[in-house]
Design a protein around this motif. Sequence first.
Motif, mmCIF file in Angstrom:
data_model
loop_
_atom_site.group_PDB
_atom_site.id
_atom_site.type_symbol
_atom_site.label_atom_id
_atom_site.label_comp_id
_atom_site.label_asym_id
_atom_site.label_seq_id
_atom_site.Cartn_x
_atom_site.Cartn_y
_atom_site.Cartn_z
ATOM 1 N N PHE A 14 -4.357 8.435 -4.188
ATOM 2 C CA PHE A 14 -5.728 8.112 -4.573
ATOM 3 C C PHE A 14 -5.936 6.600 -4.623
ATOM 4 O O PHE A 14 -6.972 6.088 -4.210
ATOM 5 N N VAL A 15 -4.948 5.875 -5.123
ATOM 6 C CA VAL A 15 -5.043 4.422 -5.220
ATOM 7 C C VAL A 15 -5.004 3.811 -3.813
ATOM 8 O O VAL A 15 -5.674 2.807 -3.552
ATOM 9 N N ARG A 16 -4.273 4.439 -2.898
ATOM 10 C CA ARG A 16 -4.254 3.982 -1.499
ATOM 11 C C ARG A 16 -5.645 4.016 -0.882
ATOM 12 O O ARG A 16 -6.021 3.118 -0.142
ATOM 13 N N GLN A 47 -5.832 -1.276 -10.546
ATOM 14 C CA GLN A 47 -4.683 -0.466 -10.141
ATOM 15 C C GLN A 47 -3.977 -1.030 -8.908
ATOM 16 O O GLN A 47 -2.903 -0.566 -8.538
ATOM 17 N N LEU A 48 -4.581 -2.032 -8.293
ATOM 18 C CA LEU A 48 -4.042 -2.580 -7.047
ATOM 19 C C LEU A 48 -3.034 -3.693 -7.319
ATOM 20 O O LEU A 48 -3.011 -4.274 -8.409
ATOM 21 N N PRO A 49 -2.226 -4.015 -6.326
ATOM 22 C CA PRO A 49 -1.260 -5.108 -6.477
ATOM 23 C C PRO A 49 -1.968 -6.440 -6.772
ATOM 24 O O PRO A 49 -3.121 -6.635 -6.356
ATOM 25 N N PRO A 50 -1.295 -7.351 -7.468
ATOM 26 C CA PRO A 50 -1.906 -8.637 -7.831
ATOM 27 C C PRO A 50 -2.453 -9.426 -6.637
ATOM 28 O O PRO A 50 -3.503 -10.055 -6.749
ATOM 29 N N SER A 51 -1.767 -9.394 -5.512
ATOM 30 C CA SER A 51 -2.258 -10.121 -4.336
ATOM 31 C C SER A 51 -3.594 -9.568 -3.857
ATOM 32 O O SER A 51 -4.492 -10.317 -3.487
ATOM 33 N N ALA A 52 -3.730 -8.264 -3.873
ATOM 34 C CA ALA A 52 -4.993 -7.636 -3.478
ATOM 35 C C ALA A 52 -6.081 -7.982 -4.491
ATOM 36 O O ALA A 52 -7.213 -8.297 -4.105
ATOM 37 N N ARG A 87 0.830 -1.209 0.000
ATOM 38 C CA ARG A 87 0.000 0.000 0.000
ATOM 39 C C ARG A 87 0.864 1.259 0.000
ATOM 40 O O ARG A 87 0.544 2.246 -0.659
ATOM 41 N N LEU A 88 1.989 1.218 0.708
ATOM 42 C CA LEU A 88 2.872 2.395 0.789
ATOM 43 C C LEU A 88 3.475 2.771 -0.557
ATOM 44 O O LEU A 88 3.875 3.911 -0.763
ATOM 45 N N THR A 89 3.540 1.834 -1.490
ATOM 46 C CA THR A 89 4.110 2.109 -2.809
ATOM 47 C C THR A 89 3.085 2.704 -3.778
ATOM 48 O O THR A 89 3.451 3.117 -4.871
#
Length: 162
Positions: A51-53, A110-115, A45-47
């Motif tokens: 807005f995406v956070r 827009q989120l990481p693959p794991s999410a 999340r920190l990366t």
Amino acid sequence: MTDSNDTPDLQSRITPRLIESLYTEAMILADEARAYFDDEGREERLTLEPFVRVGFACESLKVTTRIMHIVAWLLTQRAVEAGEITGADGGRPERRLGKATESDPAVVEQLPPSAQRLINSSADLYARIRRLDEGQLADEPVASPARALMGRLERDLIWNRT
């Protein structure tokens, strides 16, 4: 040739074994989501852009909400099976699957693959449970005042003939 009696009804599809299997799946997903959003997801999340956070935080809440609705519904099914509540009460709003907000595909991509995997898994499981929940209502007989009146008339006519 298939008789209509050969068609499985909802009661035969929602078995204790199915409920236990879905419950296990939901609990594993809940544990994976907790582990991800509490640990690994924090670093990812920190990366992200600010807005995406926010989208990440909203989607983590949606995953949690879906899972909680699923678990509550499955526990209700267990209670019906155990005779703690009657199956006829299944149409009552508090016994139905709770409404969960759908994820926004534009945010999810827009989120990481794991999410993304957790979000999609929770949405998939929720959709399967929703189909079972809606199927329960479809299989419940609807009380028809006209049919009830016809039944009383038939009984009265038969009773008066004897």
